[in-house]
Design a protein around this motif. Sequence first.
Motif, PDB file in Angstrom:
ATOM      1  N   THR A 176       0.851  -1.194   0.000  1.00  0.00           N
ATOM      2  CA  THR A 176       0.000   0.000   0.000  1.00  0.00           C
ATOM      3  C   THR A 176       0.888   1.246   0.000  1.00  0.00           C
ATOM      4  O   THR A 176       2.099   1.155   0.200  1.00  0.00           O
ATOM      5  CB  THR A 176      -0.876   0.006   1.260  1.00  0.00           C
ATOM      6  OG1 THR A 176       0.002  -0.018   2.401  1.00  0.00           O
ATOM      7  CG2 THR A 176      -1.799  -1.199   1.303  1.00  0.00           C
ATOM      8  N   VAL A 191      -3.460  -6.976  -2.549  1.00  0.00           N
ATOM      9  CA  VAL A 191      -3.134  -5.558  -2.367  1.00  0.00           C
ATOM     10  C   VAL A 191      -3.341  -4.809  -3.680  1.00  0.00           C
ATOM     11  O   VAL A 191      -3.970  -3.756  -3.719  1.00  0.00           O
ATOM     12  CB  VAL A 191      -1.660  -5.414  -1.892  1.00  0.00           C
ATOM     13  CG1 VAL A 191      -1.280  -3.948  -1.772  1.00  0.00           C
ATOM     14  CG2 VAL A 191      -1.457  -6.154  -0.575  1.00  0.00           C
ATOM     15  N   SER A 192      -2.828  -5.382  -4.780  1.00  0.00           N
ATOM     16  CA  SER A 192      -2.857  -4.669  -6.063  1.00  0.00           C
ATOM     17  C   SER A 192      -4.010  -5.175  -6.925  1.00  0.00           C
ATOM     18  O   SER A 192      -4.699  -6.143  -6.584  1.00  0.00           O
ATOM     19  CB  SER A 192      -1.518  -4.840  -6.780  1.00  0.00           C
ATOM     20  OG  SER A 192      -1.137  -6.191  -6.744  1.00  0.00           O
ATOM     21  N   LYS A 326      -3.636   2.762  -1.782  1.00  0.00           N
ATOM     22  CA  LYS A 326      -4.460   2.424  -0.624  1.00  0.00           C
ATOM     23  C   LYS A 326      -3.669   2.788   0.630  1.00  0.00           C
ATOM     24  O   LYS A 326      -2.423   2.769   0.596  1.00  0.00           O
ATOM     25  CB  LYS A 326      -4.742   0.919  -0.572  1.00  0.00           C
ATOM     26  CG  LYS A 326      -5.532   0.380  -1.736  1.00  0.00           C
ATOM     27  CD  LYS A 326      -5.656  -1.135  -1.621  1.00  0.00           C
ATOM     28  CE  LYS A 326      -6.414  -1.705  -2.813  1.00  0.00           C
ATOM     29  NZ  LYS A 326      -6.417  -3.164  -2.805  1.00  0.00           N
ATOM     30  N   LEU A 328      -3.383   1.734   4.789  1.00  0.00           N
ATOM     31  CA  LEU A 328      -3.835   0.718   5.741  1.00  0.00           C
ATOM     32  C   LEU A 328      -3.667   1.134   7.200  1.00  0.00           C
ATOM     33  O   LEU A 328      -4.377   0.670   8.066  1.00  0.00           O
ATOM     34  CB  LEU A 328      -3.029  -0.564   5.520  1.00  0.00           C
ATOM     35  CG  LEU A 328      -3.730  -1.750   4.891  1.00  0.00           C
ATOM     36  CD1 LEU A 328      -2.760  -2.915   4.779  1.00  0.00           C
ATOM     37  CD2 LEU A 328      -4.967  -2.182   5.654  1.00  0.00           C
ATOM     38  N   ASP A 359      -2.351   0.911 -10.098  1.00  0.00           N
ATOM     39  CA  ASP A 359      -1.126   0.637  -9.343  1.00  0.00           C
ATOM     40  C   ASP A 359       0.115   1.111 -10.084  1.00  0.00           C
ATOM     41  O   ASP A 359       0.145   1.148 -11.314  1.00  0.00           O
ATOM     42  CB  ASP A 359      -0.999  -0.878  -9.088  1.00  0.00           C
ATOM     43  CG  ASP A 359      -2.224  -1.445  -8.404  1.00  0.00           C
ATOM     44  OD1 ASP A 359      -2.692  -0.805  -7.434  1.00  0.00           O
ATOM     45  OD2 ASP A 359      -2.721  -2.502  -8.848  1.00  0.00           O
TER      46      ASP A 359
END
Length: 372
Positions: A176, A191-192, A326, A328, A359
């Motif tokens: 992230t 995640v991606s 993103k 977290l 991304d």
Amino acid sequence: MYETNAPPGRVAADVPVDERFMTLALEHAVTGLGRTAPNPPVGCVIVQNHQQHGGEVVGRGFHPKAGGPHAEVFALREAGEQARGATAYVTLEPCSHHGRTPPCADTLIAAGIARVVVAALDPNPQVAGEGVQRLRDAGIVVEVGVLEAHAVRQQAGFRSVITRGRPWVVAKYAMTLDGKVAAVREGNGTVSGEVARERTMQWRNELDAIAVGSGTLSLDDPALTVRGVPGGRDPRPVVFDRRAASDPHARAWREGAVLVTAPEARADAHEAAGITVLRADTLPDALRGLGKLGLSSVLLEGGPTLLSAFFAQGLVDEVRVFLAPKLLGAGLSPLTGPTRSMHEAQTLRDVTVELLGPDMLVTGLLSDIPRL
Ligand SMILES: NC(=O)c1ccc[n+]([C@@H]2O[C@H](COP(=O)([O-])OP(=O)(O)OC[C@H]3O[C@@H](n4cnc5c(N)ncnc54)[C@H](OP(=O)(O)O)[C@@H]3O)[C@@H](O)[C@H]2O)c1
């Protein structure tokens, strides 16, 4: 930049033309990536009249797998009589020794090739410039070094095993914007995004092995396969598990899987399941063992404990990191280790940055790719 034995008065390398055909040869070589170890991926095209009307490609080939014919043989077969007087573009110096196949230098000479353009010399001590010398001794004009950097990068795995006795290690992870690879140490969502996933699948298809630690195996039960790549093939799964405590029925344990474990660990259940057990005291020993198993390149997909161990010991050669937009807050960092000053940071070279959907992909090298 180029090394040539072209007669005086003649323009040595016709750079734009030579680069165009070498690009084609490199594209053919890509087809063999992940399939040729311990041999290198090699591509070859044969061109008639390369200086007139843009030249005509009369033969093309790539090395499909170790033990199979070399790229030059396929290209010469297609060219037939049209090889006489033509230029051969080869991504790696033609071999000069008898291996499982006859020397390609001799095959090119016998076919009547007039000029050979080579991207990179072969670091194999059995070749190492002898292939080029043999061609020159037969009166063939040889140019060396056309798109060399590109070719050397494509052959990183082969070069690594030949010169260092261990595979080329590519560390890949997704994190992230606040630098977290997972929320907590448990099964996680990805995640991606989708485009990053597709790129990862291409890499899996092109590298010989894919490695994770026992933590990722037990928490995520990853399949470690290639999905959605036409003609794709799965890399050999390698699991680092010093206690051999992982479930021998996890999804990663398919045909060809390797368990890397401590010399004293009991791995009876894994052996009974047909898993290859590689015993090693240290990570460098483990990598040498993987090289002996015929693996030239490893995609190290984590998680953070294993990644940190590889980085701390200077065993990562190349880095490919996805940065997802993103945040977290709390979560796992990809790397842990002793505090370093910014001066001690490992700094990537040949850095590329690319946007893949939402991304960002950042890649770069930590090691020099072994040349001659
Ligand atoms: N975002 C990403 O890119 C990404 C990628 C992969 C995983 N993850 C996440 O990471 C989490 C798992 O993290 P993790 O750190 O536990 O997983 P891990 O790094 O895959 O596994 C850690 C284990 O590897 C074993 N190991 C074997 N040889 C080792 C060595 N030489 N040095 C260090 N460890 C060695 C250790 O167990 P033994 O001591 O028993 O051998 C260690 O506990 C999961 O939540 C997963 O989703 C994220």
